[in-house]
Design a protein around this motif. Sequence first.
Motif: not given
Length: 469
Positions: A264-278, A310-318
């Motif tokens: 693969a030429n490009v590797w795309l990774h998303n950051e993880m998901l949190q819930v209410e900051g945890k 939330t940008h895919y490269r940042k942790p996402m807080d639900w």
Amino acid sequence: MTQIRLTNTRTRRKEDFVPIDPANVRLYLCGPTVYDRAHLGNARPVLVFDLLVRLLRHEYGDRAVTYVRNFTDVDDKINAEAQRRRAAGSDLSLEALIAERTEETIGWYHADMDALGALRPDHEPRATAYVGQMVAMTADLIAKGHAYEAEGHVLFDVRSFPDYGQLSGRSVDDMIAGARVEVAPFKRDPMDFVLWKPSSDDLPGWDSPWGRGRPGWHIECSAMSAALLGPHFDIHGGGIDLQFPHHENEIAQSCCAHPQAGFANVWLHNEMLQVEGKKMSKSLGNFFTVRDLLDRGVPGEVIRFVMLSTHYRKPMDWTETKAQEAEAVLRRWHGLVAGIEPATSPAPALIEALADDLNAAGAIAVLHDLAGREDAAGLLASARMLGLLLPGMGEWAQADGEAAGQIEALLAARLAARQARDFGRADAIRDGFAAAGVEVKDTAQGPEWSLAAGFNPARLADLARTHGT
Ligand SMILES: [Zn+2]
């Protein structure tokens, strides 16, 4: 044409995206292991890739993109569930119970991702349908001196691949020091990983040159991506938790099996998901599935909107607050575009935002701007690029189209009452809104309204009738 730029984990840079073949842009996303419902975090890579596919199709053409996402249906957790069902008295064979579990989980997965407005990939290969290719690739790796057989297992020899660790930026020695590696006496190096392992009689297995057994997880994706996209393709992705060891191992296998291809030429990774900051975890009690949210009445479109904010490269807080805000925004937008035909193309500013490393939050800001200018046709065409306001998607908000009309008429009646100094009537409308679950905020730009969680359409209709609107 807008130049798409993506952050490539492999080079750690934001780069111009240049497809290998613009007539056939090829992507692979690591899909779910189908033993249970998808949790909310599992939806994130799916939505990131869905957005990417929509953007690529917009730029290169609907038929110029091939999107593959696999189902891992060989797994100890699936086997364990099948064995549990047999122990609980099922008459079915283990194979039939595994197939049953896999089928129902794939059905759930489709229903849940469909509800989020995610397009189905062009190919959804199941690992069990590609075991022949996995055996062939494993044999090829042995022949090329990158793998070896030991006690019915076949292991990849990480020391035979000097680039091992490049994706995650770690040396093999660092990995050994930091990782919880499975120490097995038959491994030449603790980091060597399994390509093939033996199956006992009570587990599913396939015949191979190394006896009856089953493939390791990593070889599945290498074999399926090569079969469906070829040994060299454009974009490979998944959650950042897959970067090591899964993607590192895929690269080792694929680059050693096809040394000229490059994988693969490009590797795309998303950051993880949190819930209410945890961090979401079963032990913290904040673990939930996509289906849990849908069953609680959170529309799939709202989940999608929050995830894309939330940008895919940042942790996402639900958070509950974000979901409520998204719901209010989408209700307003559905009201605004009701009965409107979309503009012929999305706003250029929206495409620019997406082309800049999938800046979906920037794209949503463009939607707010279009809504603020009451450009309903532009809003509709642009929102659909993000997989929002799609036909049939806003059924949850449809009853509200009528409500929106009633509220606007009541707000006009309240304004008229105030101007006529009929404060009794103005207050009665205010109190009526509160009782019906309509929140009204008076701002310098005029009143803004939203529907509260306890919104009661019947009470609103009564209020509208009482005040002759
Ligand atoms: Zn994979």
